[in-house]
Design an enzyme around this catalytic site. Structure first.
Site, short mmCIF file in Angstrom:
data_model
loop_
_atom_site.label_atom_id
_atom_site.label_comp_id
_atom_site.label_asym_id
_atom_site.label_seq_id
_atom_site.Cartn_x
_atom_site.Cartn_y
_atom_site.Cartn_z
N SER A 123 0.82 -1.21 0.00
CA SER A 123 0.00 0.00 0.00
C SER A 123 0.85 1.26 0.00
O SER A 123 1.71 1.45 0.87
CB SER A 123 -0.91 -0.01 1.24
N GLY A 124 0.59 2.15 -0.95
CA GLY A 124 1.27 3.43 -0.98
C GLY A 124 0.95 4.26 0.25
O GLY A 124 1.83 4.95 0.80
N ASP A 163 0.05 10.61 2.08
CA ASP A 163 -0.18 9.83 0.85
C ASP A 163 -0.33 10.80 -0.32
O ASP A 163 -1.39 10.93 -0.92
CB ASP A 163 -1.44 8.97 1.02
N ASP A 169 0.81 4.35 -7.27
CA ASP A 169 0.22 5.69 -7.41
C ASP A 169 -0.02 6.00 -8.90
O ASP A 169 -0.65 5.22 -9.58
CB ASP A 169 1.09 6.75 -6.73
N GLU A 216 -2.71 4.55 -11.21
CA GLU A 216 -4.03 5.16 -11.28
C GLU A 216 -4.06 6.32 -12.27
O GLU A 216 -3.04 6.98 -12.49
CB GLU A 216 -4.47 5.63 -9.89
N ASN A 248 -4.78 11.41 -2.07
CA ASN A 248 -5.50 10.24 -1.62
C ASN A 248 -6.95 10.29 -2.10
O ASN A 248 -7.62 11.32 -1.98
CB ASN A 248 -5.45 10.14 -0.10
N ARG A 272 -5.84 1.46 -12.62
CA ARG A 272 -6.83 1.87 -11.60
C ARG A 272 -7.62 3.07 -12.10
O ARG A 272 -7.05 4.09 -12.47
CB ARG A 272 -6.11 2.20 -10.30
N HIS A 305 -12.51 1.95 -8.34
CA HIS A 305 -12.56 2.48 -6.97
C HIS A 305 -13.80 3.36 -6.80
O HIS A 305 -14.26 3.99 -7.75
CB HIS A 305 -11.30 3.29 -6.70
#
Length: 210
Positions: A23-24, A35, A64, A91, A99, A135, A166
């Site tokens: 996880s970033g 983040d 990311d 993403e 974030n 993402r 997401h």
């Protein structure tokens, strides 16, 4: 299961999970940072090296935005493969990212530009089994389902191995609607941070991969 350093990676393996999500957010938090790409990609890479040494599980990295443009993604993928990392998720937002569940403006990347990042990553991987996950943040910024599906198809055509969709809603309804209309053209990954109350069986029945 999430891990963010060598010790947590070892714990994940001993607990019986079959893979690790690097996880970033957690790696940044472990360094005392936000983040928001405050940790450099080389600092993240160093952390991943300790994780890969500590565990034999495949590691999917939260990359990311890929830390920049297509050139940054190309170099990132090469270095991840050198360290035996199984895959990266990037993403479709602009660098530096923010974030997804935080307040403030979320800026999406142009579809063609992001497709260029995907192609650069896939063209650069020395390991044929390395996975690149695209993402989609369209639902995060309030765009309609049709836009999320349009982006997913473009990323599939660009060579992505899987899609991560997401959402920040408390209900899983738009995620399940996406899965129904997507029809498993590529594996779908979800992050149910906000809609965790939905039973896992519902996602399994919808054909969601992970």
């Amino acid at each position: 299961m999430e891990a963010h350093n060598g010790l947590s990676a070892k714990v994940v393996e001993e607990a019986g999970f079959r893979g690790i999500w690097a996880s970033g957010l957690s790696i940044s938090a472990g360094l005392g940072l936000r983040d928001n790409n405050e940790a450099s990609w080389t600092q993240v890479l160093e952390t991943l090296e300790f994780m890969a040494d500590a565990s034999s599980l495949p590691i999917l990295v939260d990359g990311d935005t890929g830390y920049g443009n297509f050139n940054n993604v190309r170099r990132l993928v090469k270095k991840l493969c050198e360290r035996g990392i199984a895959g990266v998720c990037i993403e479709d937002k602009l660098f530096p990212k923010t974030n997804s569940l935080g307040e403030g403006v979320q800026l999406l990347a142009d579809v063609d530009e992001f497709c260029g990042r995907i192609k650069a990553g896939k063209d650069s991987q020395p390991d044929p089994d390395f996975v690149l996950v695209a993402r989609i943040e369209a639902l995060i910024v309030g765009l309609p389902l049709a836009e999320a599906l349009r982006r997913a198809e473009a990323y599939r055509e660009a060579g992505a191995d899987a899609i991560l969709i997401h959402s920040r809603q408390r209900s899983a309804s738009e995620i399940l609607a996406f899965a129904e209309r997507w029809e498993n053209r590529l594996p779908v990954i979800i992050v149910p941070t906000t809609y965790y109350a939905t039973p896992t069986a519902a996602f399994r029945e919808a054909g969601i991969s992970t």
